[in-house]
Design a protein around this motif. Structure first.
Motif, PDB file in Angstrom:
ATOM      1  N   ALA A 354       0.902  -1.162  -0.051  1.00  0.00           N
ATOM      2  CA  ALA A 354       0.037  -0.087   0.090  1.00  0.00           C
ATOM      3  C   ALA A 354       0.853   1.262  -0.044  1.00  0.00           C
ATOM      4  CB  ALA A 354      -0.835   0.168   1.194  1.00  0.00           C
ATOM      5  N   GLN A 355       0.347   2.358   0.032  1.00  0.00           N
ATOM      6  CA  GLN A 355       1.073   3.446  -0.114  1.00  0.00           C
ATOM      7  C   GLN A 355       1.589   3.900   1.199  1.00  0.00           C
ATOM      8  OE1 GLN A 355      -1.020   6.912  -1.513  1.00  0.00           O
ATOM      9  NE2 GLN A 355      -0.720   6.422  -3.817  1.00  0.00           N
ATOM     10  N   ALA A 356       3.008   4.332   1.178  1.00  0.00           N
ATOM     11  CA  ALA A 356       3.628   4.468   2.383  1.00  0.00           C
ATOM     12  C   ALA A 356       3.706   6.163   2.517  1.00  0.00           C
ATOM     13  CB  ALA A 356       4.942   4.097   2.266  1.00  0.00           C
ATOM     14  N   ALA A 357       2.795   6.313   3.576  1.00  0.00           N
ATOM     15  CA  ALA A 357       2.584   7.812   3.917  1.00  0.00           C
ATOM     16  C   ALA A 357       2.316   8.736   2.600  1.00  0.00           C
ATOM     17  CB  ALA A 357       4.139   8.066   4.761  1.00  0.00           C
ATOM     18  N   GLY A 358       1.742   8.134   2.086  1.00  0.00           N
ATOM     19  CA  GLY A 358       0.994   8.886   0.735  1.00  0.00           C
ATOM     20  C   GLY A 358       1.899   9.160  -0.299  1.00  0.00           C
ATOM     21  N   ASN A 359       2.963   8.580  -0.547  1.00  0.00           N
ATOM     22  CA  ASN A 359       3.675   8.982  -1.762  1.00  0.00           C
ATOM     23  C   ASN A 359       3.862   7.683  -2.736  1.00  0.00           C
ATOM     24  OD1 ASN A 359       5.693   7.891  -0.335  1.00  0.00           O
ATOM     25  ND2 ASN A 359       7.216   8.949  -1.222  1.00  0.00           N
TER      26      ASN A 359
END
Lengths: 384, 303
Positions: A354-359
């Motif tokens: 999944a996306q890590a911390a949004g990036n």
């Protein structure tokens, strides 16, 4: 196909105790392909330029753990670091690859540190062998696959000392047992064949330089070339010592953890004034009084500056918003089985994490064996 | 931009000047804060140490509340929240069965966390959403001649993979970039990425304060006027406890420590008192003159 050679500059920290001089930096130029390792470059320099360069190495393939050094201020294996990658990571675009001996251990010569004086001595401290349950079976112990999966991550350690090198707790407290050492301790604490789980935990919890001396800085997790995540193993030791065995240690470790959790169940948001005293056993506890008295000058100053108001210190203005929160705490803490998810073991659903911390994807699944849906429920008091 | 705003605990507890200064700075940066006033503590790693599922559920609850707002993303102002929440989110996002299990607990409150929330610290948001050029354009009082030492806090720089720090997102350089964008001078010193010691303050008080004292001393030796941190827990050990750290290391320090929104606010023209700088234990006398000028700016006539 021929590979092109590139020029690299290595800046080595040199030290020869017999010279009577202090340590110094020396720069060397070397021509090698970018995919070759920092160790290859150092060995080439030793063979062709300066035979006195000292480095310890053996397997050259990230298995033996001998060539731990610090490269560009980060600990790692010289044989496991590509030259081109190291040049790219050099400070301020200099491309100069800086190599120095590991930290927290005395330097013997150049890049060789005294592992015996620190690392191995501390490894011996955690009784790194199995203490058999009795009676010893006539043939082998039979244990289930699932019960051993839990310790596989800590078994991956190759004793290179990279985590010890940059441990921030050890930097200020040289007596701290250490990350590799506590990961090794978990390897046996978590082993279903070991007879001394409680005694091992009690020992490590009571030691002022044991599991509660780790400052949770994540440094060892980034340092480890084998994804052992020593800090995560230390947290598992704490979880077992505190939540499972209810070991009340002299370092306030379990008391602090319990006080913190209870503080949030009660208030929703942390109430710092209560936490400090509760971590020592309550405002009137003999352990708390000297600490509170010692903190009086800063508490008074904070009150004077209106950083803290007396009302806020005594009451908690946000508490009423969270009156239903305790129910959530209780519903989870009442469970017969405590759920723990170790992504090293379970891996990630689907091909992409999944996306890590949004990036976007930034993690690599390192799981080797899935356990059902990825959850590794621990049976409380499980005995195998 | 509208963001689901998670202030954390300590910014409304022992460092009220952090929450206060963020509220003052946000409108100047066109950030609309939708405060999540029902969300609870992230657990700061301590609850995860006690019971991993409990920490994951508490944070899934926070993420679900953020997803109920119309914010573009969730913003926090605490390194420790960033790290602790990212760790929980990594587990929740990685495993559908586990996330369903956690969501079952949240169902009693009518909440559900859907995979893939974006949660950024104010520091990341400054660089990645607002942009350094836009930030620089808003500076009315450049921090000229002000020598600022960055202090990140462990949870926002490690583990790098988990936090999405890579060549495209060098988030471990952002604090330096922001200081420069505000007109200040970055001071490089040994403590930039080290631990303030706060997590072990009740377990090994001396080692904890020695950590804080050492980094403050290193910054002093590097001629820093002040430190800036995106972490209120670091602020507790570096500022509130600084007089005690001085005793442990046997050295006078007097090093002011600013919260990130305070440093930004000063450069955007806010007055020190509006930013709660009078509340610090170590008075930021080397940063500001109480007649309300930034010391650095005063020294630099053309600024």
């Amino acid at each position: 196909m021929t590979r092109s050679l590139s020029g690299y500059t290595l800046r080595l920290r040199r030290f020869d105790p017999e010279s009577g001089k202090g340590p110094y930096w020396q720069e060397f130029k070397v021509e090698l392909e970018g995919h070759r390792s920092v160790l290859d470059a150092i060995l080439k320099l030793r063979d062709e330029v300066d035979g006195s360069i000292g480095i310890r190495c053996s397997c050259r393939q990230a298995i033996c753990g001998s060539c731990g050094v610090r490269i560009n201020d980060k600990p790692g294996l010289a044989c496991h670091t590509h030259l081109e990658r190291a040049a790219q990571a050099a400070s301020e675009g200099s491309r100069v690859i800086q190599v120095e001996p590991m930290g927290n251990m005395p330097v013997i010569k150049d890049l060789i540190v005294d592992m015996d004086a620190v690392h191995w001595k501390k490894i011996r401290r955690v009784t790194p062998w199995l203490i058999n349950k009795q009676p010893v079976p006539e043939r082998e112990y039979i244990v289930s696959h699932e019960s051993m999966v839990d310790v596989t991550q800590s078994m991956g350690c190759i004793q290179c000392g990279a985590c010890v090198s940059d441990c921030l707790s050890m930097e200020v407290d040289p007596e701290f047992i250490g990350p590799a050492q506590l990961a090794k301790a978990y390897r046996f604490v978590g082993d279903p064949r070991d007879a001394r789980q409680y005694e091992r935990l009690k020992d490590l919890a009571e030691d002022p330089h044991g599991i509660y001396d780790c400052t949770h800085c994540w440094m060892c997790i980034d340092a480890c070339p084998k994804d052992v995540a020593p800090m995560s193993q230390i947290m598992r030791l704490r979880r077992l010592a505190g939540s499972e065995h209810q070991i009340e240690d002299r370092n306030n470790g379990h008391r602090h953890e319990h006080a913190f959790t209870e503080n949030i169940a009660r208030n929703g948001l942390l109430h710092e004034a209560d936490l400090l005293s509760d971590s020592y056993g309550g405002k009137l506890s003999p352990r708390a009084v000297p600490v509170l008295l010692g903190s009086l000058p800063v508490i008074l100053r904070a009150l004077m500056r209106r950083k803290i108001t007396l009302g806020h210190a005594l009451l908690h203005p946000y508490r009423r918003r969270y009156k239903d929160l305790r129910q959530l705490f209780e519903s989870i803490e009442r469970r017969e089985r405590r759920y723990e998810l170790n992504l090293y073991v379970s891996g990630y659903d689907g091909a992409e994490p999944a996306q890590a911390a949004g990036n976007g994807p930034a993690m690599v699944a390192t799981g080797t064996s899935g356990v059902g849906a990825g959850q590794a429920p621990r049976e409380e008091g499980e005995d195998i | 931009m509208r963001v689901a705003y998670w202030p954390g605990c300590v910014s409304r507890g022992f460092t009220p000047e952090l929450h206060g200064s963020m509220a003052k700075v946000a409108p100047l940066l066109d950030i609309e804060l939708v405060e999540m006033d029902r969300a609870a503590c992230c657990g700061a790693g301590v609850i995860a140490e006690h019971n991993q599922e409990l920490a994951d559920t508490l944070n899934a609850r926070t993420f679900a509340l953020a997803q109920q707002t119309d914010g573009e993303l969730m913003m926090n102002i605490c390194s420790t929240c960033q790290g602790a929440q990212t760790e929980c989110q990594q587990r929740l996002d990685a495993n559908d069965a586990y996330r369903d299990h956690v969501n079952e607990t949240l169902a009693s409150e009518g909440l559900r966390y859907e995979r893939g929330l974006t949660n950024k610290n104010f520091l990341w948001l400054l660089v990645e959403e607002i942009g350094l050029a836009a930030l620089q354009a808003k500076v009315t009082r450049p921090l000229s001649n002000l020598r600022v030492g960055p202090f990140y806090g462990c949870y926002i720089v490690r583990p790098m993979d988990q936090l999405g720090i890579d060549d495209d997102h060098p988030r471990h350089r952002y604090l330096q970039w922001v200081i420069e964008a505000l007109g200040g001078t970055v001071v490089d010193y040994a403590g930039v990425y080290k631990c303030c010691g706060f997590p072990i303050i009740t377990m090994n008080r001396e080692a904890s304060l020695r950590q804080a004292g050492r980094h403050l001393g290193d910054a002093l030796d590097a001629d820093a006027d002040c430190l800036v941190t995106p972490c209120p827990l670091c602020h507790l050990n570096l500022d509130l406890q600084q007089p005690l750290a001085e005793k442990v290391i046997g050295r006078e320090l007097g090093m002011p420590v600013l919260h990130l929104p305070q440093l930004v606010g000063l450069a955007l023209g806010l007055e020190p008192r509006q930013l709660g700088m009078s509340k610090h234990v170590v008075r930021p006398a080397s940063v500001i003159d109480w007649s309300a000028a930034v010391v650095g700016a005063r020294a630099d006539a053309q600024a």
